[in-house]
Write an enzyme that holds these catalytic residues in place. Structure first.
Site, PDB file in Angstrom:
ATOM      1  N   ILE A  14     -26.895  57.070 -11.724  1.00 15.07           N
ATOM      2  CA  ILE A  14     -25.425  56.995 -11.814  1.00 15.07           C
ATOM      3  C   ILE A  14     -24.880  58.232 -12.513  1.00 15.07           C
ATOM      4  O   ILE A  14     -23.990  58.915 -12.008  1.00 15.07           O
ATOM      5  CB  ILE A  14     -25.005  55.719 -12.604  1.00 15.07           C
ATOM      6  CG1 ILE A  14     -25.338  54.458 -11.795  1.00 15.07           C
ATOM      7  CG2 ILE A  14     -23.551  55.757 -13.004  1.00 15.07           C
ATOM      8  CD1 ILE A  14     -24.247  53.957 -10.904  1.00 15.07           C
ATOM      9  N   CYS A 126     -21.081  48.011  -8.772  1.00 15.40           N
ATOM     10  CA  CYS A 126     -20.913  48.682  -7.473  1.00 15.40           C
ATOM     11  C   CYS A 126     -20.468  47.679  -6.416  1.00 15.40           C
ATOM     12  O   CYS A 126     -19.513  47.909  -5.671  1.00 15.40           O
ATOM     13  CB  CYS A 126     -22.193  49.396  -7.063  1.00 15.40           C
ATOM     14  SG  CYS A 126     -23.623  48.321  -6.846  1.00 15.40           S
ATOM     15  N   PRO A 161     -34.426  51.609 -12.175  1.00 12.31           N
ATOM     16  CA  PRO A 161     -35.023  50.575 -13.020  1.00 12.31           C
ATOM     17  C   PRO A 161     -33.996  49.759 -13.809  1.00 12.31           C
ATOM     18  O   PRO A 161     -34.153  48.542 -13.959  1.00 12.31           O
ATOM     19  CB  PRO A 161     -35.924  51.350 -13.986  1.00 12.31           C
ATOM     20  CG  PRO A 161     -35.898  52.772 -13.568  1.00 12.31           C
ATOM     21  CD  PRO A 161     -34.938  52.952 -12.450  1.00 12.31           C
ATOM     22  N   THR A 163     -30.856  49.032 -12.986  1.00 18.30           N
ATOM     23  CA  THR A 163     -30.196  48.116 -12.051  1.00 18.30           C
ATOM     24  C   THR A 163     -31.074  46.905 -11.791  1.00 18.30           C
ATOM     25  O   THR A 163     -30.624  45.765 -11.781  1.00 18.30           O
ATOM     26  CB  THR A 163     -29.936  48.841 -10.716  1.00 18.30           C
ATOM     27  OG1 THR A 163     -29.197  50.018 -10.989  1.00 18.30           O
ATOM     28  CG2 THR A 163     -29.168  47.972  -9.742  1.00 18.30           C
ATOM     29  N   LEU A 165     -33.510  45.642 -13.615  1.00 13.09           N
ATOM     30  CA  LEU A 165     -33.689  44.781 -14.791  1.00 13.09           C
ATOM     31  C   LEU A 165     -32.402  44.005 -15.095  1.00 13.09           C
ATOM     32  O   LEU A 165     -32.431  42.975 -15.742  1.00 13.09           O
ATOM     33  CB  LEU A 165     -34.094  45.651 -15.984  1.00 13.09           C
ATOM     34  CG  LEU A 165     -34.863  44.961 -17.096  1.00 13.09           C
ATOM     35  CD1 LEU A 165     -36.147  44.334 -16.575  1.00 13.09           C
ATOM     36  CD2 LEU A 165     -35.180  45.944 -18.216  1.00 13.09           C
TER      37      LEU A 165
END
Lengths: 293, 337
Positions: A14, A126, A161, A163, A165
């Site tokens: 991001i 998102c 990772p 996102t 988790l």
């Protein structure tokens, strides 16, 4: 014209994608790109673009609060809970891209102006940026909406990772946003990851259950909304127009990215980042009108 | 003599066959019969598991709590199991209360390449002192090396077994031996297998899985499950007896349970329909069957074309919205000639 100084906190997918968008903006300047590890992919990308970098995390801003007017927080909800009070104390505006849910929820096509009075603005998720505007149109044009459901499918490679988790936080934050903006008390969010190669584009489907549908009003409202979103997310495209079938309303949008850091399949990065940029640029315009910068 | 644990998916995968309309009476009657037969694990819920009742996949008649409570009241020997897919079910919305209803075994599932999304749900289950299995769905879509990497992740999160699902019913016995064997040789925890019968291989594939080292086999009475159904549990039990594989299930009573399915749950038990055969050939999730049939009628297109197109696009479970999009495109294409 002097640009508004922004720092990007978090050097993952991001943050790095956001960097490209800031560099393209005529209103914003990236005065600091902050991560934890100078050898990470995002950091080396920022270095090669000639952007000032730091590996000290939030400490970098604490030590040098003059470095920016706005911070984009691209870390995690847990980290943002620590960052938020500090940034507020330093008088720095936080645009929060984590699902920390501290500040008001912002969908630029719906409530951009109202958010500018706050010092901490939350960009939801998102999937929320893609689905909530459509849920809002349902709420505005239909009566007695019983239930709204939003389903996003994204390419596995676009989900880093953090996102993965934070899937639960993604779902709960998106559901809260759908309820808040649509006014419908019952909502559900679902997220799928699809590993197909070549990678699939982000797709978001919105369903609704209601006793009676005013389809022309819904279709007109959705057309108008899609146009508004396309002003800051050019590739936001309606692929299933509002349709009533099998006792439900269904509509679907696809979002391709501009292909800044990750390739164009990562529409999920693009839509939340484009929305965050729209907020920061609005701050810049406001300050410029007030003659602050 | 080898021992195999049978996990009964009748009241969970079977929900797909009933468009998730199981009643309390049906759950109670079947759970009692399965319990009497000594079935080790009885799964209950929506076809896609906890928190999956939705317009995308299908709304359940009963909510999760009602289903769990009814099953719990009727199970004494059998353990109560649930299927949980992160992305549908969250810990706070769904999983937390499931433990209040006495769930014993939580099968945390992801698409076969996405095991890292199961970490928190598996850990949470273990923290509650309950048994957690990892489940890799649509396993035909990844090579065995990738499946092993994903299974190892689940093992590291605390999973006490990993189940490989042939969600599309696409495997032949050699495929099963190859994959299950590879996992069984490298994992410290037991490997399980979940068959679908789209190519008529469900029981044969279950045998192949045990030959290759599987120690958990999923079945469903009368095969009640998505698409062409699962491995028919009473047949699995009977065949395993012949092969001297011990399940601990009383065959006569398993047959009684299967008769309940036919008499009280579903008169037309799953079979390999033309659409299900194509679903298996195209490698598309069996649970799509009813949705594809509905969309084909709604848009006046051939359900077989929908399945092959979905297969070409490599859709995964949970992407039911793609069915509508593909059906609309096929209709559009035909109208334009």
């Amino acid at each position: 014209m002097e640009k508004l100084k922004v720092a990007i906190l978090g050097s993952g997918n991001i943050g790095t994608d956001l960097l490209y968008k800031v560099l393209r903006s005529s209103w914003l300047e990236c005065s600091m790109f902050i991560g934890r590890n100078l050898s990470s992919k995002g950091m080396s990308r920022a270095l090669s673009l000639g952007v000032p970098v730091s590996d000290k995390g939030i400490e970098c801003i604490r030590e040098n609060p003059e470095c920016c007017d706005i911070v984009f927080d691209c870390t995690s909800a847990m980290s943002h809970n620590l960052h938020a009070p500090l940034l507020a104390q330093l008088g720095i505006i936080a645009i929060d891209l984590t699902p920390a849910k501290l500040g008001p929820f912002c969908i630029p096509a719906i409530n951009l102006d109202a958010c500018l009075n706050d010092v901490n603005i939350n960009m939801i998720t998102c999937g929320g940026q893609a689905s909530i505007p459509l849920a809002w149109v349902i709420g505005q044009t239909q009566k007695n909406v019983d239930y709204i459901e939003v389903v996003s499918t994204i390419a596995s490679k676009s989900a880093g990772p953090a996102t993965r988790l934070n899937l639960d936080e993604y779902i709960e934050t998106t559901e809260k946003g759908v309820k808040m903006f649509s006014g419908c008390g019952r909502a559900k969010a679902i997220l799928n990851l699809n590993p197909a190669e070549p990678c699939i584009d982000m797709q978001t489907t919105v369903y609704a259950k209601l006793p009676e549908v005013d389809l022309p009003a819904l279709q007109q409202g959705v057309r108008d909304m899609v146009e508004k979103i396309q002003q800051y997310v050019p590739s936001y495209k309606l692929v299933i127009p509002p349709t009533y079938e099998n006792n439900r309303v269904i509509m679907s949008v696809r979002v391709k990215g501009i292909g800044d850091f990750l390739p164009s399949y990562a529409g999920n990065l693009d839509i939340i980042n484009c929305a965050a940029i729209a907020v920061a640029e609005e701050f810049a315009k406001k300050r410029s009108e007030q003659g602050v910068i | 003599m080898r021992n195999v644990i049978i996990s009964d998916a009748t009241l969970r995968d079977g929900s797909h066959a009933l468009s998730h309309q199981l009643t309390k009476g049906q759950i109670a009657a079947y759970a009692q019969a399965a319990d009497a037969a000594g079935v080790p694990i009885v799964e209950v819920g929506h076809g896609n598991g906890l928190g999956a009742s939705s317009l995308q996949v299908g709304l359940s008649l009963l909510d999760d709590r009602e289903m769990l409570q009814t099953a719990r009241e009727n199970l004494s020997r059998s353990r109560l199991g649930i299927h949980v897919i992160p992305g549908f079910a969250t810990i706070n919305n769904d999983l937390r209360f499931a433990f209040d209803y006495g769930v014993d075994v939580v099968r945390v599932a992801s698409h076969c390449t996405e095991a890292d999304i199961t970490e928190r749900h598996i850990s949470f289950t273990r923290e509650q002192g309950k048994e957690a299995y990892g489940v890799l769905m649509m396993s035909h879509m990844a090579p065995k090396e990738v499946l092993l990497d994903e299974a190892l992740k689940m093992q590291s999160y605390g999973a006490e077994a990993v189940i490989i699902m042939d969600s599309a019913g696409a495997y032949l016995p050699t495929d099963v031996m190859d994959r299950v064997g590879h996992l069984a040789r490298s994992l410290k925890i037991p490997v399980g297998f979940h068959a679908h019968n789209n190519l008529g291989m469900a029981v044969a594939n279950s045998v192949a899985a045990v030959e290759a080292g599987a120690r958990i086999i999923d079945g469903a009475s009368r095969g009640l499950g998505a698409g062409a159904g699962n491995a028919q549990m009473e047949v699995v039990v009977a065949v395993f007896e012949r092969l001297q594989i011990k399940t601990g299930i009383d065959l006569y009573k398993a047959l009684d349970a299967a008769d309940i399915v036919e008499k009280s749950i579903m008169a037309s038990i799953p079979y390999i329909s033309s659409v299900s055969l194509v679903s298996g050939l195209s490698g598309v999730f069996s649970g799509f069957s009813k949705h594809v049939t509905l969309a084909a009628i709604e848009y006046g297109v051939d359900p077989r074309d929908i399945f092959f197109e979905l297969g070409a696009r490599k859709v995964v479970g949970g992407q039911e919205d793609k069915i509508v999009e593909v059906a609309m495109e096929l209709k559009d294409r035909r109208e334009r000639g």
